[in-house]
Structure formats: structure tokens, C-alpha cells
Design a protein around this motif. Structure first.
Motif, short mmCIF file in Angstrom:
data_model
loop_
_atom_site.label_atom_id
_atom_site.label_comp_id
_atom_site.label_asym_id
_atom_site.label_seq_id
_atom_site.Cartn_x
_atom_site.Cartn_y
_atom_site.Cartn_z
N CYS A 166 5.06 2.03 11.22
CA CYS A 166 3.83 1.82 10.46
C CYS A 166 2.88 3.01 10.58
O CYS A 166 2.21 3.38 9.61
CB CYS A 166 3.13 0.54 10.93
SG CYS A 166 3.90 -0.98 10.31
N ASP A 216 3.51 5.73 8.17
CA ASP A 216 3.42 5.23 6.79
C ASP A 216 4.80 5.04 6.17
O ASP A 216 5.00 5.33 4.99
CB ASP A 216 2.58 6.18 5.92
CG ASP A 216 1.13 6.23 6.36
OD1 ASP A 216 0.68 5.27 7.01
OD2 ASP A 216 0.46 7.24 6.08
N HIS A 247 -4.39 0.43 4.80
CA HIS A 247 -3.94 0.50 3.40
C HIS A 247 -4.56 -0.61 2.55
O HIS A 247 -4.15 -0.80 1.40
CB HIS A 247 -2.42 0.41 3.35
CG HIS A 247 -1.73 1.54 4.04
ND1 HIS A 247 -1.44 2.73 3.41
CD2 HIS A 247 -1.29 1.67 5.32
CE1 HIS A 247 -0.84 3.55 4.25
NE2 HIS A 247 -0.74 2.93 5.43
N GLU A 282 7.25 3.19 4.27
CA GLU A 282 6.91 2.23 3.23
C GLU A 282 7.37 0.80 3.53
O GLU A 282 6.59 -0.16 3.36
CB GLU A 282 7.46 2.69 1.88
CG GLU A 282 7.06 1.82 0.71
CD GLU A 282 5.55 1.66 0.57
OE1 GLU A 282 5.12 0.54 0.23
OE2 GLU A 282 4.81 2.64 0.83
N PRO A 283 8.62 0.57 4.00
CA PRO A 283 9.01 -0.81 4.30
C PRO A 283 8.14 -1.46 5.38
O PRO A 283 7.91 -2.67 5.34
CB PRO A 283 10.47 -0.67 4.76
CG PRO A 283 10.95 0.56 4.07
CD PRO A 283 9.78 1.49 4.08
N CYS A 284 7.66 -0.67 6.33
CA CYS A 284 6.79 -1.21 7.38
C CYS A 284 5.42 -1.56 6.81
O CYS A 284 4.85 -2.60 7.13
CB CYS A 284 6.65 -0.21 8.53
SG CYS A 284 5.87 -0.89 10.02
N ILE A 285 4.88 -0.68 5.96
CA ILE A 285 3.58 -0.96 5.34
C ILE A 285 3.68 -2.21 4.46
O ILE A 285 2.79 -3.07 4.47
CB ILE A 285 3.12 0.24 4.49
CG1 ILE A 285 3.02 1.50 5.37
CG2 ILE A 285 1.79 -0.05 3.82
CD1 ILE A 285 2.12 1.36 6.56
N GLN A 286 4.76 -2.33 3.72
CA GLN A 286 4.97 -3.51 2.87
C GLN A 286 5.05 -4.79 3.72
O GLN A 286 4.43 -5.81 3.39
CB GLN A 286 6.24 -3.35 2.04
CG GLN A 286 6.50 -4.51 1.10
CD GLN A 286 7.77 -4.31 0.28
OE1 GLN A 286 8.33 -3.22 0.24
NE2 GLN A 286 8.21 -5.37 -0.36
N MET A 287 5.80 -4.71 4.82
CA MET A 287 5.90 -5.87 5.71
C MET A 287 4.53 -6.26 6.24
O MET A 287 4.14 -7.45 6.22
CB MET A 287 6.85 -5.54 6.87
CG MET A 287 6.97 -6.61 7.95
SD MET A 287 5.65 -6.61 9.22
CE MET A 287 5.86 -4.98 9.95
N THR A 323 1.50 -5.57 5.07
CA THR A 323 0.59 -6.04 4.02
C THR A 323 0.90 -7.47 3.63
O THR A 323 0.00 -8.31 3.49
CB THR A 323 0.69 -5.12 2.79
OG1 THR A 323 0.38 -3.77 3.17
CG2 THR A 323 -0.27 -5.56 1.70
N GLU A 324 2.17 -7.78 3.46
CA GLU A 324 2.56 -9.14 3.07
C GLU A 324 2.20 -10.15 4.14
O GLU A 324 1.68 -11.25 3.86
CB GLU A 324 4.06 -9.18 2.78
CG GLU A 324 4.45 -8.42 1.51
CD GLU A 324 5.95 -8.34 1.32
OE1 GLU A 324 6.69 -8.80 2.24
OE2 GLU A 324 6.41 -7.82 0.29
#
Length: 646
Positions: free
Chosen positions: A407, A410, A459, A412-417, A419-420
């Protein structure tokens, strides 16, 4: 605190409840209690004569506490593992002017009572490593007998290192076994070189033929151009496994001359990291080590993998070798599953991220980290980040580090996880009196919360911040408050940053400001929001100087750590101009900030170039090994590692 009959522990460190705290809190609590209980023998039952022998209290308590917790959990994981202890101790011990473990008759006892992390690493960590090394030399049964005799001989009395040495030498000389048979020096001679002189040796390993090498020692100089003529010599035990008897044996290095040694097919010297030292191999050996790690990293023991990372990155800091070596020995790490190598790699990320973030070269280093940390994150994510690993201490800790670092860079899969999961918490915990510390509405695993909050706020929107800030104000569990503030300090919005930090300082009676600053330093890069606040609000700065100078100092150190441009140093100079005492205290942190800025200008381009080369090698190797016809690692080695390897 180990008061006799009244052990005291901070609230944050002393609480644990299944289902309410992460398992790592349980492990930390066990080790803290075991350490303080150990002091009832080492420190209370027998007390050091003077502060220069404080290690007799802290070194033994550190070591015995690891044994105690391992016994409770029916494992030897903590006691056999020295990678983390050595990493911290060596980093402190390589600083010029560092104290020895035990002070002499004319040493300044005040140095041994200074509350600094570097000195604590010597008194607690280095001393425990040396004690462990002595136990290996004289063997465990003899060591136990010696400690029993020492405690009984000085019951309710004071003792110094000479008293301990005399007892251990007497018991050793009265016993059979040990690794000093046939030597022309005593156990006391060995201990003198490790306890009474500061710093540590660097052992050079140069191949002669096959597994035959030469070993040569010298004092490790972290900054070679500042080195002075030095005659320090250690009696170094090189532990190895006898291929015939499968028992530990010792090869002794006692002078500065090169000595011939048979590695018996091992890729590394001292494979289980039993000796306190750094090791430097020749070009050919580093090439072989790199290929072995890529082909099957498990042929090199876990502690030695950690040591390779630590030694190569440390020696590259001041041009003792190219960063290319360090990048090459870490290319395998997308396959790493053990905590200690990942922890060492992560520690060096703390060094490099503030130096690389925001530069035009950042993308190269970010891609290199993504190929390693990102791939590991994908594997853990596929298994399920909620998967129960409480009984797999090593794997749990490895997962924790991987998620944090994925994370932070940055990925992306970690940021997406993150955020969700955060948006799910917002939906489920929107009630006015719902606390995030419970598991009724907040389903995020406790170990994951600091990193989810941080990534989501970094983010996210101002509304996300406002939600988390409201929950922080009503939260009463300190661990959850700490996790929440990890998120709040990651905001990109100036007004919100001011709000969070001012509230933290207002609540300083119940908050540990230093720990909050340390935690936030891992996620705040290229961030001048705090500097902007103090620059624009001199009256607030004056108020904190007068009422909270110590806590303010921690925040100032955090600001210096985030500085990336000389103009910001000058801005800070203006902020601090009225406060001479604060300027003096922060002088070394200002100097460190300027050093980072110079590094960004002079070293970063070459560092990024090494990262780019490593990226290409990783991609080529991945492509080759995914080909079912690939069978020739030797050919790959010749193509990828030419003579200019270092």
C-alpha cells in the motif's frame, strides 16, 4: 518496569483479548512480561555494580525472555533467530564513537543511561547476541551451570562483568566439551574482545578453489573515508556444521591474517548467523549466491538470507560496493515466505523511500518493488487477507509487512483492496455511537486496519477523513486510536492535517506523540503540510515550545524526515530561528535531511539505474523459467552476470 514485587507496564503494551487485538499484540505482551520477570533474577536478585555494566541486567533479560516465551509456545523460533536483533544492533554499532557493551573503569557511566535507541540496541540487543554466542562456544549445559553458579554466588549482591567472566571460565575449565579445546587463549580472552571494545568485525571471504576460501578480518568502517588507523582485532568463532558428524564446530579467526577455510559445499559462511559480524564475499561468490537464491532460495538458511540483504545494502551506502550487488541478491524475493528476510528488506525501504519518492527516477524503484512486494501481495490476497494465521507467527508477520509495503508504494491492487474495505466500514459503522474497535460493524482484521485506514485516507476524500476523525475522537481503545491516526496523518488536505495534528497535541497527556510520529513517518513522503502549518502559525509554534517541548521535538523530527528539497530546510530554519535550544537539539536531524537531499542529487540516478537492471533480469529470468524447456541456470548466469558484476 521490573520493580521487585511490582512490575508495571504501559496500558498499550499490557492489554490483550482474543478477537479484539491482533495476535502480534499477544506475542509482544508475552515478551514484555517475560523480560520484566527475567529481571527478578538478572537485575534484582543479582544487580550490576555500576551503570557501565547495565548489560548484565538487560542483555540477560532480553535473552532469557526469548527462551521463556519459546518454552510457553513449544518452539525455538525466537531464540534461534538472530536476524532482527543483529540488523538493529549492527546499524547502531557501526556509528562512529559508539560505546562498547561493557564500560571500563574510566568510562563515562552517563553514556549507559542515555535513553536513545542506538544505545539501547547495544545494551539490550548486541549484548544478548554476544551472550548467545558465548553459550554456543561453551555449549548449552556448561552455560546453564555457569549462570546457576553466578546467581547463587552473588545472591542479593552486586556483580560486574569480571565476576561473570570468572564464574563462566571456572565452570568451563572444569567441564568437558566446548569449542576452546586446543586453543592458546581462554574464554575470558574471547569475551574481552566482544564486550570491552566497541563496533564489530567485517570478514572478507575470497574463493581459492571450489569450496576452499580465505577468511580475513578487519574492523567494519561504515564510512571508509572517515576511518582512522585501527588495530582492533576480535577472536571470531566461525560456526559451521561438520559434514561427517553433523555437529556444530568452530573455526577461529584471531588475527588480521588471511586463513584458509573449507566451506564444505555451503554458499555462505556462518550459515545460521551465530556470530556478530558483517561478511563480504568476492565477485564470483556473490554471483553464485545470487543464482542459488533465484534457483532455490531455501538452499541458503533464512538468517543468512537476511544477513545478505543487510550487509550488501549497508556496504553500498558509502560506496564500499555497488548497489547492483544488493539488488541482485534481492531479485529472488518475490518467492520469499519467511518474515526475517522480508523484515530486513522492509527496514531498508524505510531508508530509500524518503530518498526516492517524488523524483523522476521514482517509477524505476517503484516498479522494482512492485515486482517483489506486489507479487507477494497478490499471493497473500489470493489466499485471503482474512485467513487465520494466528498459530503461524512467521507467516502472519510476513503478511503484515507485505500488505503495509504494497500500500505504501501505491500498488494498485492494495489501494483497491483498502478503498473497498474502508467504504464497507463507512457503510456498516455509520451509527453515531458505533466504535471501530469492535468487530460487530468493522470486519477488517486488526493487523490490517492501520494500512487500510492509511491508504484509504491518502487516496480518499475529505468526507472519508471526517468519518475517521469522528471515530477517532470517540474511540477509547488505544490500539484502535493508534491505527486510526495512522490513517488521519496520511491525508493530502492541509486543513484536515492541521485538524488531526492539533487534536493529537491537545490530547498529548494520553497519547504517545513519539510513537505516533514514528508510525506516520512510514507513510508520509514528500509531505510539507506540517511544515506549512508551523510556518504560517508562529503563535501556535510558540505555544507548543512553552508547553510541550518534548512532544514538539518529535513532530519536528518527523518534518525533517520528510524533507526532500533544500528550500524546505531553509523554511524550517526560519521557523526555528527564535528557539535556540530547539535548534541545538535538532541539529543532527537537519544534517541528516541535508544528507538525504545530497543523496537524491548524487546517488539516486545510479540507484535507479541498478533498479532498472534488476527489473530486466527479473523479467528475463521469469520468462526463461516459465519455459518448460529451460534447464540451464549456468548459461543464464554467464549471460546476466558478466565480469563487471560489482
Amino acid at each position: 518496569m521490573e520493580n521487585w514485587g511490582l512490575i508495571t507496564i504501559r496500558q498499550r503494551d499490557g492489554l490483550y483479548k482474543d478477537g479484539l487485538f491482533p495476535i502480534i499484540q499477544k506475542h509482544n505482551l508475552q515478551e514484555i512480561i517475560a523480560h520484566e520477570v527475567s529481571h527478578q533474577w538478572f537485575g534484582n536478585l543479582v544487580t550490576m555494580k555500576w551503570w557501565s555494566d547495565l548489560w548484565l541486567n538487560e542483555g540477560f533479560a532480553t535473552l532469557i525472555s526469548l527462551k521463556g516465551v519459546d518454552f510457553l509456545e513449544n518452539t525455538t523460533w525466537r531464540y534461534d533467530d538472530r536476524a532482527e536483533l543483529q540488523c538493529f544492533a549492527l546499524r547502531s554499532d557501526q556509528i562512529n564513537g559508539m560505546i562498547p557493551v561493557s564500560g571500563g573503569e574510566y568510562s563515562n557511566p552517563g553514556r549507559y543511561t542515555e535513553v536513545t535507541s542506538h544505545l539501547n540496541h547495544i545494551i539490550y540487543k548486541k549484548s544478548s547476541i554476544i551472550i548467545r554466542m558465548i553459550e554456543r562456544i561453551i555449549e548449552e549445559d556448561t552455560f546453564k551451570k555457569g549462570l546457576r553458579r553466578f546467581l547463587n554466588s552473588f545472591l542479593y549482591k552486586n556483580a560486574d562483568h569480571e565476576d561473570l567472566f570468572n564464574v563462566l571460565v571456572y565452570v568451563h575449565d572444569s567441564s568437558a566439551g566446548g569449542h576452546l579445546s586446543g586453543q592458546n587463549f581462554s574464554l575470558s580472552d574471547v569475551m574481552d574482545t566482544w564486550i570491552r571494545q566497541p563496533h564489530f568485525p567485517l570478514v572478507h571471504v575470497n574463493r581459492k578453489e571450489g569450496s576452499i576460501v580465505t577468511l580475513r578480518q578487519e574492523k567494519y568502517e561504515h564510512v571508509p573515508y572517515l576511518a582512522k588507523v585501527n588495530d582492533q582485532v576480535w577472536k571470531i568463532p566461525i560456526f559451521y556444521d561438520d559434514p561427517v558428524s553433523a555437529k556444530h564446530k568452530v573455526f577461529w579467526l584471531t588475527d588480521k591474517q588471511p586463513h584458509v577455510f573449507d566451506m564444505a559445499g555451503q554458499y555462505v559462511v556462518d550459515p545460521h548467523q551465530l556470530t556478530y559480524m558483517r561478511i563480504r564475499y568476492d565477485i564470483e561468490m556473490y554471483s553464485d549466491i545470487t543464482m542459488a537464491l533465484l534457483h532455490d532460495y531455501r538452499v541458503i538458511p533464512t538468517n543468512s538470507r537476511s544477513r545478505l540483504i543487510d550487509d550488501t545494502f549497508s556496504m553500498a551506502e558509502h560506496d564500499q560496493m555497488s548497489y547492483k550487488v544488493a539488488f541482485n541478491v534481492t531479485m529472488y524475493m518475490s518467492k520469499e515466505t519467511e518474515y526475517r528476510p522480508l523484515q530486513t528488506f522492509s527496514a531498508y525501504m524505510d531508508y530509500f523511500l524518503p530518498r526516492m519518492y517524488g523524483l523522476e527516477f521514482w517509477s524505476e524503484y517503484q516498479e522494482y518493488l512492485s515486482l517483489i512486494i506486489g507479487k507477494l501481495f497478490d499471493q497473500f490476497n489470493a489466499q485471503g487477507l482474512d485467513a487465520d494465521m494466528d498459530i503461524q507467527h512467521d507467516l502472519f508477520s510476513a503478511r503484515d509487512i507485505v500488505v503495509l509495503r504494497a500500500c505504501i508504494i501505491d500498488y494498485e491492487p492494495c489501494i483497491q483492496m483498502a478503498t473497498e474495505r474502508f467504504q464497507e466500514v463507512r457503510r456498516n459503522c455509520s451509527g453515531k455511537f458505533q466504535l471501530l474497535s469492535g468487530s460487530d460493524c468493522n470486519k477488517i482484521p486488526y493487523y490490517l486496519r492501520p494500512w487500510v485506514y492509511s491508504a484509504a485516507i491518502k487516496h480518499g476524500t475529505e468526507d472519508d477523513f471526517d468519518f475517521l476523525f469522528e471515530k477517532w475522537n470517540m474511540e477509547h481503545y488505544m490500539m484502535e486510536r493508534d491505527s486510526i491516526f495512522n490513517g488521519l496523518c496520511s491525508t493530502r488536505f492541509r486543513e484536515k492535517s492541521d485538524l488531526a495534528w492539533k487534536r493529537l497535541m491537545k490530547n498529548r497527556a494520553r497519547e504517545n506523540i513519539l510513537l505516533r510520529c514514528v508510525a506516520c513517518s512510514k507513510t508520509m513522503f514528500n509531505d510539507t503540510l506540517l511544515l506549512d502549518m508551523f510556518e504560517e502559525q508562529p503563535e501556535y509554534m510558540k505555544e507548543l515550545v512553552e508547553t510541550a517541548a518534548n512532544d514538539l521535538s518529535a513532530v519536528m523530527i518527523l518534518i525533517y524526515r520528510n524533507m526532500q528539497f533544500e528550500k524546505d530546510v531553509k523554511r524550517m530554519d526560519n521557523v526555528l530561528k527564535p528557539y535556540k535550544d530547539l535548534i541545538r537539539f535538532l541539529a543532527k536531524y537537519r544534517s541528516q535531511a541535508l544528507g538525504r537531499i545530497v543523496w537524491r542529487q548524487d546517488v539516486a540516478p545510479y540507484f535507479a539505474g541498478n533498479a532498472s537492471e534488476a527489473i530486466q533480469i527479473i523479467k528475463i529470468y521469469t520468462h526463461l523459467t516459465e519455459n518448460p524447456n529451460y534447464r540451464d541456470p549456468i548459461h543464464f548466469s554467464i549471460v546476466i552476470f558478466p565480469s563487471e558484476f560489482i
